[in-house]
Design an enzyme around this catalytic site. Structure first.
Site, PDB file in Angstrom:
ATOM      1  N   GLN A 179       0.822  -1.214   0.000  1.00 35.15           N
ATOM      2  CA  GLN A 179       0.000   0.000   0.000  1.00 35.15           C
ATOM      3  C   GLN A 179       0.861   1.272   0.000  1.00 35.15           C
ATOM      4  O   GLN A 179       0.474   2.285  -0.568  1.00 35.15           O
ATOM      5  CB  GLN A 179      -0.930  -0.032   1.217  1.00 35.15           C
ATOM      6  N   LYS A 222      -2.788  -0.993   6.552  1.00 33.75           N
ATOM      7  CA  LYS A 222      -3.759  -2.051   6.245  1.00 33.75           C
ATOM      8  C   LYS A 222      -4.212  -2.686   7.546  1.00 33.75           C
ATOM      9  O   LYS A 222      -3.475  -2.654   8.533  1.00 33.75           O
ATOM     10  CB  LYS A 222      -3.112  -3.123   5.368  1.00 33.75           C
ATOM     11  N   GLY A 275     -12.561  -0.481   2.690  1.00 34.23           N
ATOM     12  CA  GLY A 275     -12.888  -1.891   2.498  1.00 34.23           C
ATOM     13  C   GLY A 275     -11.767  -2.674   1.829  1.00 34.23           C
ATOM     14  O   GLY A 275     -10.788  -2.114   1.339  1.00 34.23           O
ATOM     15  N   ASP A 276     -11.912  -3.966   1.852  1.00 30.97           N
ATOM     16  CA  ASP A 276     -11.073  -4.910   1.113  1.00 30.97           C
ATOM     17  C   ASP A 276     -11.892  -6.208   1.101  1.00 30.97           C
ATOM     18  O   ASP A 276     -13.121  -6.146   1.241  1.00 30.97           O
ATOM     19  CB  ASP A 276      -9.701  -5.087   1.799  1.00 30.97           C
ATOM     20  N   THR A 280     -12.055   0.632  -8.223  1.00 23.63           N
ATOM     21  CA  THR A 280     -10.918  -0.272  -8.405  1.00 23.63           C
ATOM     22  C   THR A 280     -11.032  -1.002  -9.746  1.00 23.63           C
ATOM     23  O   THR A 280     -10.070  -1.057 -10.526  1.00 23.63           O
ATOM     24  CB  THR A 280     -10.818  -1.282  -7.243  1.00 23.63           C
ATOM     25  N   SER A 287     -10.630   6.735  -2.931  1.00 18.85           N
ATOM     26  CA  SER A 287     -10.790   6.939  -1.488  1.00 18.85           C
ATOM     27  C   SER A 287     -10.193   8.283  -1.086  1.00 18.85           C
ATOM     28  O   SER A 287     -10.757   9.014  -0.268  1.00 18.85           O
ATOM     29  CB  SER A 287     -10.082   5.829  -0.713  1.00 18.85           C
TER      30      SER A 287
END
Ligand code: NDP
Ligand code: 2IT
Length: 444
Positions: free
Chosen positions: A110, A125, A164-165, A208, A376
């Protein structure tokens, strides 16, 4: 032994049993050899030794009560990896496979991804080994509230902004936002991916997947190719896969296969996205249901078989290491000429080698899936300004960002003698901005 080898050895010694973290660090360190030769100041300031060590790791107990009144305990994580260029930013993953090593690999990636977006966001994360599958809404809510009851003290709109993920979408973000607000009394942009009625950004849901296609489109355009008429595989059937598929259709391609963690569907006529969205987003069921509505399609148990479907473009959009050497060889044999990584680290190092040796155009995750976090950051901007942009405005900004990332990664690759290698290019371009910020800020 070179410096990068020494640092790698130290990382393995200090972080045993974290193979995904080792894999992510190794790929970046290997790319940086030519940069260190030209920039001894990075070596002198210990940038490498510092960048592989998270600034802070938070691990906590998440107790909650299930619908049968039984006490359940999960483990929560937040890794605040690097804040040189902005507040920590990165998603939360809820999946039974989550452990510290996985969160560290994701947090490390990231840092460079966020740097590539050109926006002021550091790397972080988090997540939990909680399994949302089969849980009631009430259980999900109680888990999210318990998770935020610890996390709230470590995050904030200018401190650390999760999103989110895998396993964390609008529903979970909503429950966590409510709990944060209740505890702190603050109505602030502490999370992104929020609902549109309480500070969310238009196009974040799509970002994404759309961003991935914008990036791949730019990469293949440079070789005179396009999505028009291309057969595409989009693995997974979650947020990234669904909106990548939508954009593939808009660009004139056809998605013939999608999957979930149980198996994959093959629809030679092109996957019907309305059906997938109903099964996955509304009913939260298995992808195997698809063949009930489209009997001409086939369902096969097991995930890796999806890579045996003949395609032009492969978009691994499910999870890490989903394409191994064998799958990569089959893809190449079947004529696949481009790969775009929507998931984080979906190809093993051996698979990437197969793609690169065979001239497959390869868009690495850090660059190709950066559209989610970039949007984001646009949500954070809108929250600070207390206004919201239209879908078209956000989408146009997203596209511009993805085109720029492609440009910067390919130029960096060329500048350091690796023309056409976007893996090296993305790692170098992402690294340099962070390294320069760390240099300027002293030994911290
Ligand atoms: P979702 O939870 O929405 O979807 C995940 C999909 O992948 C589901 O179809 C899931 O199947 C499948 N999957 C999950 N784990 C596995 C596994 N171990 N083996 C096979 N399939 C699996 O997550 P997202 O779409 O958000 O995330 C997908 C990938 O994209 C992840 O790697 C994530 O880190 C990455 N990513 C996400 C971003 C975002 O904005 N959401 C941004 C950048 C990257 P099932 O339903 O059976 O669990
Ligand atoms: O991997 C990722 O970039 C994400 N899951 C999105 C992170 C974010 O903060 O939007």
């Amino acid at each position: 032994m070179s410096l990068t080898e020494q640092v790698m050895e130290q990382v393995m010694k200090r972080n045993p049993n974290e193979p995904e973290f080792h894999q992510a660090v190794k790929e970046v360190l290997e790319s940086l050899e030519p940069v260190l030769e030209r920039h001894p100041e990075y070596v002198k300031a210990g940038i490498l030794e510092r960048i592989v060590e998270p600034e802070r790791v938070i691990m906590f107990r998440v107790p909650w009560v299930d619908d049968n009144g039984k006490v359940q305990v999960n483990r929560g994580f937040r890794v605040q990896f690097n804040s040189a260029i902005g507040p920590y930013k990165g998603g939360l993953r809820f999946h039974p496979s989550v452990n510290l090593g996985i969160i560290k690999f994701l947090g490390f990636e990231q840092i460079f991804k966020n740097s590539l977006t050109g926006l002021p966001i550091g790397g972080g994360k988090g997540g939990s080994d909680f399994d949302p599958k089969g849980k009631s809404d009430g259980e999900i809510m109680r888990f999210c509230q318990s998770f935020m009851t610890e996390l709230y003290r470590h995050v904030g709109a200018d401190v650390d902004v999760p999103a989110g993920d895998i396993g964390v979408g609008a529903r979970e973000i909503g429950y966590m936002y409510g709990q944060y607000k209740r505890i702190t009394g603050l109505y602030e942009g502490v999370l992104t991916g929020k609902g549109l009625t309480y500070g969310g950004s238009l196009a974040r849901t799509e970002a994404t997947g759309y961003g991935l296609c914008y990036f791949v489109d730019e990469m293949i355009k440079a070789k005179g190719k396009s999505f028009k008429g291309a057969r595409v595989i989009s693995s997974g059937s979650g947020n990234v896969s669904i909106y990548a598929t939508q954009k593939v259709y808009q660009l004139g391609g056809k998605v013939v296969a999608m999957s979930d963690s149980n198996g994959y569907i093959y629809d030679p006529e092109g996957v019907n996205l309305d059906t997938i969205r109903r099964i996955k987003e509304v009913e939260r069921k298995r992808i195997s249901e698809y063949v009930k509505y489209h009997p001409h399609a086939t369902y096969t148990e097991g995930c890796s078989g999806i890579w045996t479907v003949k395609c032009d473009i492969a978009l691994p959009n499910a999870t890490q290491n989903e394409i191994n050497k064998e799958s990569a060889e089959i893809l190449v044999k079947n004529g696949c000429w481009a790969v775009g990584e929507g998931a984080n680290m979906p190809s093993t190092p051996e698979a990437i080698e197969v793609f690169q040796k065979n001239g497959v155009l390869f868009a690495p995750a850090k660059a190709a899936n950066a559209g989610g976090v970039a949007t984001s950051a646009l949500e954070m901007t809108q929250n600070s300004m207390r206004l919201s942009w239209t879908f078209e405005e956000v989408d146009a900004k997203l596209k511009e960002i993805m085109v720029n990332i492609y440009k910067n990664a390919s130029e960096a690759a060329k500048e350091y003698g690796y023309e056409g290698n976007l893996v090296v290019g993305a790692n170098i371009a992402g690294f340099k901005k962070v390294a320069n910020a760390m240099l300027a800020q002293g030994i911290v």
